[in-house]
Motif scaffolding. Structure first.
Motif, short mmCIF file in Angstrom:
data_model
loop_
_atom_site.label_atom_id
_atom_site.label_comp_id
_atom_site.label_asym_id
_atom_site.label_seq_id
_atom_site.Cartn_x
_atom_site.Cartn_y
_atom_site.Cartn_z
N ALA A 26 0.83 -1.22 0.00
CA ALA A 26 0.00 0.00 0.00
C ALA A 26 0.86 1.26 0.00
N THR A 29 3.73 3.81 -3.66
CA THR A 29 2.98 4.73 -4.51
C THR A 29 3.93 5.53 -5.39
N GLN A 31 3.92 8.72 -5.73
CA GLN A 31 4.37 9.88 -4.96
C GLN A 31 5.50 9.50 -4.01
N ASN A 50 2.40 3.74 -15.01
CA ASN A 50 1.44 3.86 -13.91
C ASN A 50 1.91 2.98 -12.74
N ARG A 51 1.14 2.98 -11.67
CA ARG A 51 1.52 2.22 -10.49
C ARG A 51 1.57 0.72 -10.79
#
Length: 188
Positions: A26, A29, A31, A50-51
């Motif tokens: 989790a 990310t 960021q 993308n992630r």
């Protein structure tokens, strides 16, 4: 004149791997990775779509590392049963050292799109020892059996699920020896 790159894909993946271990899946990310490599999050999109791609690249790097460790460990063992013991211990050691990465690779139902060549490379030593012990016709079956047992054992161990007391180390060694013996008999 274009602006110089401030980070590389290797740095992004390394940051992602470190975050996976410290913050869990989790916490992995875009960021958080951008902060770790010292850029703004939009800059990552030059290297990673993308992630989902980031997580896949982290998983692939982890699979490569595990495969390299298994290959190195298998090199020094004299025969199939000894190589199996070393591979199982190396697999377990990797899981204890990098439990979040281990979980990412061995989570059932994961939708990771890991490159099949990466998986083949990571599995090469296990497939080779499985073929040596059980024959080439049963190598994949044997490798899957070994991996499933080791994954189950280590996953339970990491989760603290062995609650009946006793020596977990001894149980692991017992299991590996029994599997080596069973596979070496050659009967399916």
């Amino acid at each position: 004149m274009p602006t110089p790159d401030r980070t590389s894909l290797d740095e992004i993946v390394a940051a992602g791997r470190a975050l996976l271990e410290s913050e869990g899946l989790a916490g992995l990310t875009m960021q958080a990775v951008a902060t770790r490599v010292g850029v703004r999050a939009p800059s990552l999109y030059k290297r990673v779509r993308n992630r989902a791609e980031l997580v896949t690249r982290v998983a692939e790097a982890t699979a490569r590392e595990l495969g390299e460790r298994l290959d190195a460990a298998a090199t020094g063992a004299p025969d199939g049963p000894a190589r199996l013991m070393v591979l199982a211990r190396t697999f377990r050691g990797f899981a204890h050292e990098r439990p979040a990465a281990f979980g990412l690779l061995f989570t059932p139902g994961s939708d990771l799109a890991i490159d099949p060549d990466v998986l083949r490379g990571a599995s090469a030593s296990m497939l080779a020892v499985a073929a040596e012990l059980s024959g080439p016709d049963h190598a994949l079956d044997a490798a899957r059996t070994l991996t499933a047992w080791a994954n189950g054992f280590v996953s339970m161990e990491l989760a603290g699920a062995f609650r009946l007391g006793g020596d977990v180390e001894r149980a692991f060694e017992y299991g590996v020896h029994r599997l080596a013996d069973a596979l070496a008999t050659g009967s399916p």
